[in-house]
Write an enzyme that holds these catalytic residues in place. Structure first.
Site, PDB file in Angstrom:
ATOM      1  CG  HIS A 120     -10.646  50.388 -10.283  1.00 56.33           C
ATOM      2  ND1 HIS A 120     -10.488  49.025 -10.183  1.00 56.33           N
ATOM      3  CD2 HIS A 120     -11.972  50.588 -10.505  1.00 56.33           C
ATOM      4  CE1 HIS A 120     -11.663  48.437 -10.355  1.00 56.33           C
ATOM      5  NE2 HIS A 120     -12.585  49.364 -10.539  1.00 56.33           N
ATOM      6  CD  GLU A 121     -13.913  54.021 -10.279  1.00 55.54           C
ATOM      7  OE1 GLU A 121     -14.681  53.855 -11.253  1.00 55.54           O
ATOM      8  OE2 GLU A 121     -13.945  53.280  -9.278  1.00 55.54           O
ATOM      9  CG  HIS A 124     -14.560  51.031 -14.670  1.00 58.97           C
ATOM     10  ND1 HIS A 124     -14.677  49.701 -14.996  1.00 58.97           N
ATOM     11  CD2 HIS A 124     -14.533  51.075 -13.303  1.00 58.97           C
ATOM     12  CE1 HIS A 124     -14.709  48.969 -13.890  1.00 58.97           C
ATOM     13  NE2 HIS A 124     -14.616  49.780 -12.853  1.00 58.97           N
ATOM     14  CG  HIS A 130     -15.222  45.421 -11.893  1.00 58.74           C
ATOM     15  ND1 HIS A 130     -16.407  45.687 -11.256  1.00 58.74           N
ATOM     16  CD2 HIS A 130     -14.436  46.499 -11.671  1.00 58.74           C
ATOM     17  CE1 HIS A 130     -16.338  46.868 -10.673  1.00 58.74           C
ATOM     18  NE2 HIS A 130     -15.150  47.392 -10.918  1.00 58.74           N
TER      19      HIS A 130
END
Lengths: 370, 77
Positions: A120-121, A124, A130
């Site tokens: 997930h990170e 980014h 998101h």
């Protein structure tokens, strides 16, 4: 999916990373593997290629820290915020920080799985913000899924390919996980149940919660509520008498008390009184009129006496013999406000619970606010 | 759902909205214009998470705020 303002992205497809320090929660080799696997999730669907640096400044600097760790965005101790990362840019840009006050794991569903958090990170760090899609990896909440079975959802693939394009070397998985649309006219429901006044409609990895007070159904991942309950369930029903919800998949059944999974489960289908020959049911409901539980196996059904704790004699029966007008196998069932709803494919048949008279044939998303 | 009134819950919500939805302290001019930032930001948050959009801090909204999550704001700065 969303991207950061200005669609921030790396200008080169060759991106470097460096693991600056390690968490004591895991052996270093496990951290290395989780980080490498997390980056490869994104590499598989884009032209991005990642190179590890052991010294100096990399594009993505990966570190573990707690509380105020020097970037102006302090962590908050155990739980709450697990990690954060900065969008592509020089300096802090692209860096990923993990909260050392969390317990990171690599194998089990306890703690927070480092691979899942890191993937997930890195989304980014590569330029994705998101997503509002609750099934997307880039949804802000942590939900455990088995890392061995992890497959990047379609929403995330679309997002990262918007920035970098597809992987020129590998075709994309033809069936990435998608999120169901409540207003799809061809929607089929896996299972449906009430739970203390709310209704739950299960579909693949998700369920919709429908409250009588609200006309907005909430879509949630099953795993975010119950990490041990499987996806793609077969059937569910609420026993008013036992004040429990039973959830079925294959030959196993789980029980919920409120929102908590009851210990001692899963049990076998036969523990519910069904004959050993029944390997799977397709729907179930508790009939308040008769006090019986009906277990459906496509076009047939069984009747279970909750008081006597035994199956009624003379079953299985053909569903259409008792519910005249029912067409097709029963794929989900619900009793609500004096009506019995039998789902078959994208249709839902509404019967009076007392007379069993067919009132209407509706779409399966009738209760989902479409 | 009934609104929550506990100060502690209000503080949890305020901190959450400041971190993830760019809530700033309300100014006199906001109040004069009848603009309640907290309500607006709650609505944004409820919309993002597919909750019923009321602008009121209810138990569902608070439940979502307490889930473990990523520290990057949901609305990019």
């Amino acid at each position: 999916y969303t991207t950061f303002p200005g669609n921030l992205k790396w200008q080169s497809n060759s991106v470097t990373y460096r693991i600056v320090n390690y968490t004591p929660d895991l052996p270093q080799s496990e951290v290395d593997r989780a980080i490498e696997n997390a980056l490869q999730v994104w590499a598989r669907v884009t032209p991005l290629r990642f190179t590890r640096l052991y010294t100096g400044v990399a594009d993505i600097m990966i570190s573990f820290g707690r509380r105020d760790h020097g970037d102006g965005y302090p962590f908050d101790g155990p739980d709450g915020i697990l990690a954060h990362a900065f969008p592509p840019s020089v300096g802090l840009g692209g860096d990923a920080h993990f909260d050392e006050d969390e317990t990171f794991t690599s194998q089990s569903s306890s703690g927070y799985n480092l691979f899942l958090v890191a993937t997930h990170e890195f989304g980014h760090a590569l330029g994705l913000s998101h997503s509002m899609d609750p099934g997307a990896l880039m949804y802000p909440h942590y939900t455990y899924t088995d890392p061995e079975r992890f497959s990047l959802p379609l929403d995330d693939i679309k997002g990262i390919q918007f920035l970098y394009g597809p992987n020129p070397e590998k075709p994309v998985d033809p069936t990435p996980p998608t999120t169901p649309n409540a207003c799809d006219p061809n929607l089929t429901i896996d299972a449906v149940t009430t739970l203390r006044g709310e209704m739950m409609f299960f579909k693949n990895r998700f369920f919709w919660r429908v409250y009588p007070q609200s006309n907005q159904p909430e879509l949630t991942l099953i795993k975010s509520f119950w990490p041990d309950i499987p996806d793609n369930i077969d059937a569910a029903y609420e026993s008013i008498k036992a004040d429990r919800v039973f959830i079925f998949k294959g030959e196993k059944v789980w029980a919920l008390s409120g929102y908590d999974v009851v210990s001692g489960y899963p049990k076998t289908l036969s523990s519910m009184g069904l004959p050993a020959t029944v390997k799977r049911i397709t729907a179930a409901l508790y009939d308040e009129v008769s006090g019986k539980t009906l277990f459906f196996d496509n076009k047939y059904y069984y009747s279970y006496d909750e008081t006597k704790r035994q199956m009624d004699k003379g079953y299985p029966k053909l569903v259409e013999k008792s519910f005249v007008g029912m067409q097709g196998g029963v794929t989900a069932a619900l009793q609500y406000r004096g009506f019995t709803y039998l789902f078959s494919g994208s249709n839902m048949h509404e019967f009076s619970s007392r007379s069993k008279k067919l009132h209407r044939v509706l779409r399966s998303n009738y209760f989902l606010g479409c | 759902l009934p609104p929550l009134s506990s100060d502690e819950d209000e503080n949890v919500a305020k901190t959450y909205l400041m971190k993830f939805y760019d809530l700033t302290n309300e100014t006199d001019s906001d109040l004069h214009r009848g603009v309640h930032q907290m309500t607006l930001k709650l609505k944004e948050m409820q919309q993002f998470f597919g909750l019923e959009v009321t602008g009121v801090l209810d138990s569902n909204t608070l439940e979502v705020m307490k889930k473990p999550r990523c520290g990057v704001p949901d609305l990019a700065e």
